[in-house]
Design a protein around this motif. Structure first.
Motif, PDB file in Angstrom:
ATOM      1  N   ILE A 132       7.412  -3.238   0.694  1.00  0.00           N
ATOM      2  CA  ILE A 132       6.794  -2.528  -0.092  1.00  0.00           C
ATOM      3  C   ILE A 132       7.851  -2.061  -1.263  1.00  0.00           C
ATOM      4  O   ILE A 132       7.347  -2.121  -2.420  1.00  0.00           O
ATOM      5  CB  ILE A 132       6.287  -1.463   0.658  1.00  0.00           C
ATOM      6  CG1 ILE A 132       5.132  -1.793   1.572  1.00  0.00           C
ATOM      7  CG2 ILE A 132       5.975  -0.101  -0.144  1.00  0.00           C
ATOM      8  CD1 ILE A 132       4.625  -0.486   2.621  1.00  0.00           C
ATOM      9  N   ASN A 133       9.002  -1.911  -1.027  1.00  0.00           N
ATOM     10  CA  ASN A 133       9.925  -1.421  -2.062  1.00  0.00           C
ATOM     11  C   ASN A 133      10.235  -2.613  -3.024  1.00  0.00           C
ATOM     12  O   ASN A 133      10.378  -2.154  -4.302  1.00  0.00           O
ATOM     13  CB  ASN A 133      11.320  -1.103  -1.487  1.00  0.00           C
ATOM     14  CG  ASN A 133      11.221   0.326  -0.557  1.00  0.00           C
ATOM     15  OD1 ASN A 133      10.405   1.221  -0.653  1.00  0.00           O
ATOM     16  ND2 ASN A 133      12.199   0.734   0.505  1.00  0.00           N
ATOM     17  N   GLU A 134      10.126  -3.823  -2.651  1.00  0.00           N
ATOM     18  CA  GLU A 134      10.401  -5.010  -3.632  1.00  0.00           C
ATOM     19  C   GLU A 134       9.137  -5.157  -4.349  1.00  0.00           C
ATOM     20  O   GLU A 134       9.313  -5.870  -5.458  1.00  0.00           O
ATOM     21  CB  GLU A 134      11.106  -5.970  -2.665  1.00  0.00           C
ATOM     22  CG  GLU A 134      12.351  -5.727  -2.285  1.00  0.00           C
ATOM     23  CD  GLU A 134      12.874  -6.948  -1.211  1.00  0.00           C
ATOM     24  OE1 GLU A 134      12.345  -7.735  -0.975  1.00  0.00           O
ATOM     25  OE2 GLU A 134      14.207  -6.817  -0.907  1.00  0.00           O
ATOM     26  N   THR A 135       8.048  -5.295  -3.661  1.00  0.00           N
ATOM     27  CA  THR A 135       6.829  -5.849  -4.233  1.00  0.00           C
ATOM     28  C   THR A 135       5.822  -5.008  -4.549  1.00  0.00           C
ATOM     29  O   THR A 135       4.655  -5.395  -5.052  1.00  0.00           O
ATOM     30  CB  THR A 135       6.428  -7.294  -3.373  1.00  0.00           C
ATOM     31  OG1 THR A 135       6.023  -6.838  -2.334  1.00  0.00           O
ATOM     32  CG2 THR A 135       7.581  -8.149  -3.309  1.00  0.00           C
ATOM     33  N   GLY A 136       5.840  -3.662  -3.990  1.00  0.00           N
ATOM     34  CA  GLY A 136       4.695  -2.763  -4.018  1.00  0.00           C
ATOM     35  C   GLY A 136       3.862  -3.012  -2.716  1.00  0.00           C
ATOM     36  O   GLY A 136       2.775  -2.186  -2.739  1.00  0.00           O
ATOM     37  N   LYS A 137       3.946  -3.984  -1.932  1.00  0.00           N
ATOM     38  CA  LYS A 137       2.801  -4.272  -1.148  1.00  0.00           C
ATOM     39  C   LYS A 137       3.491  -5.082   0.234  1.00  0.00           C
ATOM     40  O   LYS A 137       4.556  -5.668  -0.080  1.00  0.00           O
ATOM     41  CB  LYS A 137       1.576  -4.945  -1.675  1.00  0.00           C
ATOM     42  CG  LYS A 137       1.839  -6.358  -2.275  1.00  0.00           C
ATOM     43  CD  LYS A 137       0.756  -6.966  -2.629  1.00  0.00           C
ATOM     44  CE  LYS A 137       1.052  -8.360  -3.200  1.00  0.00           C
ATOM     45  NZ  LYS A 137      -0.225  -8.889  -3.848  1.00  0.00           N
TER      46      LYS A 137
END
Length: 276
Positions: free
Chosen positions: A161-166
């Motif tokens: 989630i932190n890297e790709t938003g999901k």
């Protein structure tokens, strides 16, 4: 003493073939077929998930994965042996009677072989029969996607989630066409709850996705119903703050793989957690 020993050995020699010709322990014929008369099960392997290469024509093969059954039949003593062709014909005729099809037949060094397939109730069952006079074997694969026993933990979800938003979540299970969560989903739900409790400020869209089986409208509704089921379970059973979650259904509109294969469809049926 010597006569007694000889007599005992002769007695054992007479009994052993009878014992050896009993069906292997816990073995049984497959649900879709009976066996050829006069044969017993020498070996029986029932494996929850495995892979088999089925020959489909010439040197072409197709790898099929799923529930695997292997049965090795041998002819009992003093029984008239059928030909390998007779054995194969019995099985191909039986398959046709239940709506299946013969994919390929061939002879190899005196053995008769056939690959068959049955599609029924939304499931594929593949069968390979190898036969010679006194012995034949059956390999059966009930095609299915593997149950995911290893689930992503809260820390790996947070990283994605932190890297790709999901993050795509595959450890959440429903019956086909339904939105009731299956008990196997609990470990994954626990990890999602842990993720949200570790970061109380995190707010997520819970997005349901389907493959392209069925109508568009039905899949949109199903994906939203499944997303709502996940939200309801997290709030009511795992103590997650309802304000942290919003359900959404994308249906078949955001595939991550082709829908032309069962493997691709399995990847497209998923729940995603998207950062708000």
């Amino acid at each position: 003493m010597k006569k007694l020993l000889v007599s005992s050995l002769l007695l054992l020699a007479g009994v052993m073939p009878v014992i050896a010709q009993e069906d292997a322990e816990n073995s049984k014929d497959p649900a879709m077929f009976t066996r050829m008369p006069g044969f017993y099960i020498y070996r029986y392997d029932d494996i929850q998930f495995d892979r088999f290469e089925f020959r489909t024509g010439g040197q072409k093969t197709e790898a099929v994965e799923g529930h695997s059954l292997f049965i090795d039949y041998w002819l009992r003593e003093n029984m008239q042996p059928p030909s390998g062709l007779q054995i194969v014909r019995n099985y191909t005729n039986a398959m046709k009677k239940i709506g299946g099809q013969v994919i390929y037949e061939w002879e190899d060094g005196g053995s008769q072989n056939t690959t068959m397939k049955l599609v029924k109730g939304g499931r594929e069952t593949w069968v390979y029969v190898y036969a010679v006079e006194q012995n034949y074997t059956i390999n059966i694969i009930e095609k299915e996607a593997m149950a995911q026993d290893v689930v992503a933990d809260a820390s790996s979800m947070a990283k994605s989630i932190n890297e790709t938003g999901k993050v795509a979540v595959y450890g959440i299970y429903f019956d086909t066409g339904k939105s009731t969560l299956k008990p196997e989903s609990i470990p994954t739900l626990q990890e999602i709850a842990k993720l949200l409790k570790t970061d109380p400020a995190l707010k997520l869209y819970v997005v349901g996705h389907t493959d392209n089986t069925g109508t568009f409208d039905a899949n949109i509704k199903l994906s939203l119903d499944r997303a709502n089921a996940v939200v309801d379970a997290l709030v009511s059973q795992h103590g997650v703050n309802a304000a942290s979650l919003n359900a959404w259904g994308d249906g078949p509109t955001a595939p991550v793989a082709t829908n032309s294969s069962e493997e691709g469809k399995a990847l497209n049926r998923r729940v995603e957690l998207v950062k708000q």
